[in-house]
Scaffold this motif. Structure first.
Motif, PDB file in Angstrom:
ATOM      1  N   ASP A 124      35.938  47.770  47.254  1.00  0.00           N
ATOM      2  CA  ASP A 124      35.686  49.137  46.808  1.00  0.00           C
ATOM      3  C   ASP A 124      34.598  49.721  47.692  1.00  0.00           C
ATOM      4  O   ASP A 124      33.502  49.164  47.779  1.00  0.00           O
ATOM      5  CB  ASP A 124      35.239  49.155  45.334  1.00  0.00           C
ATOM      6  CG  ASP A 124      36.383  48.770  44.402  1.00  0.00           C
ATOM      7  OD1 ASP A 124      37.471  49.370  44.549  1.00  0.00           O
ATOM      8  OD2 ASP A 124      36.204  47.873  43.560  1.00  0.00           O
ATOM      9  N   GLY A 167      37.087  54.895  47.988  1.00  0.00           N
ATOM     10  CA  GLY A 167      38.154  54.274  47.210  1.00  0.00           C
ATOM     11  C   GLY A 167      38.341  52.807  47.540  1.00  0.00           C
ATOM     12  O   GLY A 167      37.478  52.178  48.159  1.00  0.00           O
ATOM     13  N   ARG A 168      39.490  52.297  47.138  1.00  0.00           N
ATOM     14  CA  ARG A 168      39.737  50.853  47.185  1.00  0.00           C
ATOM     15  C   ARG A 168      40.686  50.471  48.321  1.00  0.00           C
ATOM     16  O   ARG A 168      41.704  51.131  48.528  1.00  0.00           O
ATOM     17  CB  ARG A 168      40.317  50.417  45.834  1.00  0.00           C
ATOM     18  CG  ARG A 168      40.833  48.995  45.791  1.00  0.00           C
ATOM     19  CD  ARG A 168      41.177  48.569  44.372  1.00  0.00           C
ATOM     20  NE  ARG A 168      39.959  48.220  43.628  1.00  0.00           N
ATOM     21  CZ  ARG A 168      39.949  47.624  42.437  1.00  0.00           C
ATOM     22  NH1 ARG A 168      41.097  47.336  41.831  1.00  0.00           N
ATOM     23  NH2 ARG A 168      38.814  47.332  41.840  1.00  0.00           N
TER      24      ARG A 168
END
Length: 433
Positions: free
Chosen positions: A371, A329-330
């Motif tokens: 990311d 994820g980020r």
């Protein structure tokens, strides 16, 4: 000098990283102006701390060592420093230049401090401004950059200084000048920063009061020599904490690490990302809390980094960006403008390096957006910044190909045996001249 970081490798075992840089610097500064002989163990024999040591030798202080981390400082008392024969060269060390500016502002002699190409670009107006307010005469080069000249013989006056940015170096600079000023000097910071100066001054018997964000001391007191056992540097341990967090199967223990509450952002942020970190054997050594830190591999997840953690992890962000690149994820960092005026513009340099390895990273004015995803091989320029070079070495643990890291000479400023310890735990780094 280049590092060739080979893909893969392991992270297992028990290591003690070198002594804390901030505490090593201050042990020399305070020991030099104390009455009596100060002994130091666990001193960091990196080039930055040695720049501080050589500066005081140039001002007439007799210092023996470092010999296997042992240093003996024959203090000359608060007024015993002598004019150096020439300029004081601070190498790559912003801490040396900024803290010494405060200590030298109240001396009877003139002194000029210079630095290497990276230090010569760093902002010094942030210390010059409060010092001028206290009555010091401070000259900088164009744009408030080094060389920095202090004209001796000024009578300093205490000030009540509200720091415009969260900076332990600026805070310490003002407090050190305050020891030579008439009256009570106060510093108030916008967010907590490392408090090693306040702790160590108290250790040397200098009265300092800390109340919330405000530290207060009055001029004219003396320091008494002590023995200092320097904890291992959490900023150096950070590379191994991230390495163990991202390398499958890792189980690593870091011994005798300083866990000063103003420095543990790296632990808090990694835990928030899902890191498996346990502290044991917690104790206090010379006013500083230390512990053994065990880190085991855990899948990390991207997070919005809490802004209150930013000043507590300011030096650890380059390697935290590597953790973010390996997370699912980020990850978003905001409120970290300070990273742009470190040894390099750490936001831009890390973003460029990550992108060149195929990671989706985007620099923002005050932070970065990363990311998580696969890391490839490639060539990265560290811009003579020791923390950038070591961070990309850690990235190789999860890379698909070799990472070539250029301009790694400055790793010796903070972590002279980095490659040796990394190899010992199972990382694969080669040095080519």
């Amino acid at each position: 000098m280049e590092f060739l970081a080979q893909p893969g490798g392991a992270v297992n075992g028990t290591v003690r990283v070198p002594g804390d840089k901030s505490i090593s610097h201050r042990s020399i500064m305070f020991g030099a102006i104390a009455d009596g002989t100060t002994t130091v163990e666990g001193f960091l024999e990196g080039e930055d701390a040695l720049s501080t040591l050589k500066a005081f030798q140039a001002m007439g202080v007799e210092i023996e060592g470092p010999d296997a981390g042992r240093v003996t400082i024959h203090g000359v008392g608060r007024d015993g420093l002598q004019a150096p024969a020439g300029e004081l060269y601070m190498g790559n060390s912003g801490t040396s230049m900024r803290l010494l500016a405060g200590l030298l502002a109240g001396q009877p002699f003139d002194v000029t401090m210079t630095g290497d190409v990276s230090l010569s670009k760093r902002p010094m107006e942030r210390v010059a401004a409060p010092l001028r307010e206290m009555g010091a005469v401070v000259e900088t080069a164009e744009g408030g950059r080094p060389p920095l000249t202090l004209r001796g013989g000024q009578q300093l006056k205490a000030i009540d200084y509200v720091l415009p940015m969260a900076s332990a170096q600026v805070k310490s600079c003002v407090l050190l000048a305050g020891m030579y000023a008439e009256g009570e000097t106060r510093t108030t910071e916008p967010a907590p920063t490392r408090d090693h100066s306040e702790r160590m001054l108290k250790g040397f018997g200098y009265p300092v009061t800390v109340n919330g964000a405000t530290a207060t001391l009055s001029g004219g007191h003396r320091l008494k020599a002590v023995h200092i056992d320097v904890p291992a540097d959490i900023s150096s341990a950070a590379f191994f904490m991230v390495a163990a967090s991202i390398a499958p199967g890792a189980d690593l223990t870091l011994q005798h690490v300083g866990i000063n509450p103003t420095r543990i952002g790296i632990i808090n942020i990694l835990r928030e990302m899902g890191g498996d970190i346990t502290l044991s054997n917690e104790r206090e050594v010379g006013g500083e809390p230390v512990a053994d830190i065990r880190v085991r591999y855990a899948p990390l997840k991207g997070i919005d980094i809490p802004e209150e953690q930013v000043p507590l992890a300011i030096d650890e962000f380059p390697v935290l960006f590597i953790a973010a690149a390996c997370a699912e994820g980020r990850t978003v960092l905001r409120g970290a403008e300070e990273l742009r005026v470190k040894e390099s513009d750490r936001i831009q340099v890390m973003a460029d390096g990550l992108v060149s390895l195929g990671v989706n990273a985007q620099a923002t004015p005050d932070g970065i957006i990363i990311d998580g995803g696969p890391i490839g091989g490639g060539r990265v320029n560290s811009h003579h910044d020791h923390r950038i070079a070591m961070s990309f070495s850690v990235a190789a643990l999860r890379a698909s190909d070799t990472i070539h890291i250029e301009d790694c000479d400055n790793v010796a400023t903070s972590f002279p045996n980095f490659v040796e310890l990394a190899t010992q735990v199972g990382m694969r780094i080669e040095v080519s001249k």
